[in-house]
Design a protein around this motif. Structure first.
Motif, PDB file in Angstrom:
ATOM      1  N   TYR A 143       0.835  -1.203   0.000  1.00 21.03           N
ATOM      2  CA  TYR A 143       0.000   0.000   0.000  1.00 21.03           C
ATOM      3  C   TYR A 143       0.874   1.259   0.000  1.00 21.03           C
ATOM      4  O   TYR A 143       0.633   2.191  -0.773  1.00 21.03           O
ATOM      5  CB  TYR A 143      -0.948   0.004   1.199  1.00 21.03           C
ATOM      6  CG  TYR A 143      -1.864   1.185   1.194  1.00 21.03           C
ATOM      7  CD1 TYR A 143      -3.041   1.166   0.455  1.00 21.03           C
ATOM      8  CD2 TYR A 143      -1.551   2.339   1.899  1.00 21.03           C
ATOM      9  CE1 TYR A 143      -3.893   2.262   0.421  1.00 21.03           C
ATOM     10  CE2 TYR A 143      -2.391   3.441   1.873  1.00 21.03           C
ATOM     11  CZ  TYR A 143      -3.550   3.398   1.133  1.00 21.03           C
ATOM     12  OH  TYR A 143      -4.373   4.491   1.110  1.00 21.03           O
ATOM     13  N   ILE A 144       1.881   1.294   0.849  1.00 17.99           N
ATOM     14  CA  ILE A 144       2.768   2.466   0.931  1.00 17.99           C
ATOM     15  C   ILE A 144       3.493   2.680  -0.395  1.00 17.99           C
ATOM     16  O   ILE A 144       3.551   3.802  -0.913  1.00 17.99           O
ATOM     17  CB  ILE A 144       3.782   2.302   2.078  1.00 17.99           C
ATOM     18  CG1 ILE A 144       3.067   2.342   3.431  1.00 17.99           C
ATOM     19  CG2 ILE A 144       4.865   3.377   2.014  1.00 17.99           C
ATOM     20  CD1 ILE A 144       3.933   1.907   4.606  1.00 17.99           C
ATOM     21  N   ASN A 145       4.029   1.616  -0.958  1.00 20.46           N
ATOM     22  CA  ASN A 145       4.781   1.737  -2.209  1.00 20.46           C
ATOM     23  C   ASN A 145       3.900   2.165  -3.370  1.00 20.46           C
ATOM     24  O   ASN A 145       4.325   2.948  -4.222  1.00 20.46           O
ATOM     25  CB  ASN A 145       5.480   0.422  -2.544  1.00 20.46           C
ATOM     26  CG  ASN A 145       6.626   0.127  -1.618  1.00 20.46           C
ATOM     27  OD1 ASN A 145       7.114   0.994  -0.908  1.00 20.46           O
ATOM     28  ND2 ASN A 145       7.062  -1.120  -1.596  1.00 20.46           N
ATOM     29  N   ARG A 146       2.681   1.645  -3.447  1.00 18.72           N
ATOM     30  CA  ARG A 146       1.800   2.004  -4.562  1.00 18.72           C
ATOM     31  C   ARG A 146       1.309   3.433  -4.446  1.00 18.72           C
ATOM     32  O   ARG A 146       1.060   4.084  -5.456  1.00 18.72           O
ATOM     33  CB  ARG A 146       0.603   1.050  -4.650  1.00 18.72           C
ATOM     34  CG  ARG A 146       0.954  -0.354  -5.076  1.00 18.72           C
ATOM     35  CD  ARG A 146       1.800  -0.425  -6.338  1.00 18.72           C
ATOM     36  NE  ARG A 146       1.212   0.287  -7.447  1.00 18.72           N
ATOM     37  CZ  ARG A 146       1.857   0.696  -8.518  1.00 18.72           C
ATOM     38  NH1 ARG A 146       3.128   0.471  -8.636  1.00 18.72           N
ATOM     39  NH2 ARG A 146       1.241   1.326  -9.479  1.00 18.72           N
ATOM     40  N   ALA A 147       1.177   3.939  -3.239  1.00 17.83           N
ATOM     41  CA  ALA A 147       0.748   5.331  -3.083  1.00 17.83           C
ATOM     42  C   ALA A 147       1.861   6.275  -3.524  1.00 17.83           C
ATOM     43  O   ALA A 147       1.594   7.351  -4.050  1.00 17.83           O
ATOM     44  CB  ALA A 147       0.355   5.596  -1.634  1.00 17.83           C
ATOM     45  N   GLY A 148       3.091   5.874  -3.296  1.00 20.65           N
ATOM     46  CA  GLY A 148       4.248   6.637  -3.762  1.00 20.65           C
ATOM     47  C   GLY A 148       4.228   8.085  -3.359  1.00 20.65           C
ATOM     48  O   GLY A 148       3.920   8.434  -2.222  1.00 20.65           O
ATOM     49  N   LYS A 149       4.545   8.956  -4.306  1.00 17.62           N
ATOM     50  CA  LYS A 149       4.643  10.384  -4.003  1.00 17.62           C
ATOM     51  C   LYS A 149       3.280  11.028  -3.780  1.00 17.62           C
ATOM     52  O   LYS A 149       3.200  12.171  -3.340  1.00 17.62           O
ATOM     53  CB  LYS A 149       5.410  11.107  -5.111  1.00 17.62           C
ATOM     54  CG  LYS A 149       4.771  11.028  -6.471  1.00 17.62           C
ATOM     55  CD  LYS A 149       5.673  11.654  -7.508  1.00 17.62           C
ATOM     56  CE  LYS A 149       5.085  11.432  -8.889  1.00 17.62           C
ATOM     57  NZ  LYS A 149       6.000  11.800  -9.932  1.00 17.62           N
ATOM     58  N   ASN A 150       2.203  10.314  -4.063  1.00 17.59           N
ATOM     59  CA  ASN A 150       0.867  10.848  -3.802  1.00 17.59           C
ATOM     60  C   ASN A 150       0.470  10.722  -2.334  1.00 17.59           C
ATOM     61  O   ASN A 150      -0.557  11.244  -1.921  1.00 17.59           O
ATOM     62  CB  ASN A 150      -0.177  10.124  -4.659  1.00 17.59           C
ATOM     63  CG  ASN A 150       0.036  10.381  -6.132  1.00 17.59           C
ATOM     64  OD1 ASN A 150       0.444  11.473  -6.524  1.00 17.59           O
ATOM     65  ND2 ASN A 150      -0.214   9.381  -6.941  1.00 17.59           N
ATOM     66  N   LEU A 151       1.273  10.025  -1.553  1.00 15.46           N
ATOM     67  CA  LEU A 151       0.992   9.819  -0.140  1.00 15.46           C
ATOM     68  C   LEU A 151       1.564  11.001   0.646  1.00 15.46           C
ATOM     69  O   LEU A 151       2.774  11.215   0.654  1.00 15.46           O
ATOM     70  CB  LEU A 151       1.638   8.511   0.321  1.00 15.46           C
ATOM     71  CG  LEU A 151       1.268   7.975   1.682  1.00 15.46           C
ATOM     72  CD1 LEU A 151      -0.220   7.646   1.760  1.00 15.46           C
ATOM     73  CD2 LEU A 151       2.073   6.726   1.985  1.00 15.46           C
TER      74      LEU A 151
END
Length: 96
Positions: free
Chosen positions: A63-71
């Motif tokens: 989840y953290i990796n897929r959100a990337g810079k949008n997190l």
């Protein structure tokens, strides 16, 4: 890029073949609540291929990796703290 192509990771998170996640688990503000929910999901699952700890940690990391810079930074901090809480919940030492 079509909407379907953009949202495949949301489908994985929502319909994982390994874990049945509580709705909106990654939107919680308390890292302990996130960790507890992931732990419950991992321990109840009979479809996971790895041990419960690894399955829960993998889903959180995914989840953290897929959100990337949008997190946003504050959200990422909560989720990173949830990793340490998850380690504690499974009796492992948190990383510094």
């Amino acid at each position: 890029m079509s909407r379907k192509q953009k949202k495949w990771s949301a489908d994985v998170t929502g319909h994982s073949d390994a874990l049945d996640l509580e709705e909106h688990v990654f939107e919680k503000d308390d890292p302990k609540e996130i960790a507890a929910s992931l732990k419950r999901s991992a321990e109840r699952s009979d479809r996971r291929k790895a041990e419960p700890f690894r399955s829960a940690m993998s889903m959180l990391t995914f989840y953290i990796n897929r959100a990337g810079k949008n997190l946003p930074a504050d959200r990422k901090k909560v989720l990173e703290d949830a990793k340490d809480e998850l380690r504690r919940a499974f009796g492992r030492s948190p990383r510094d």
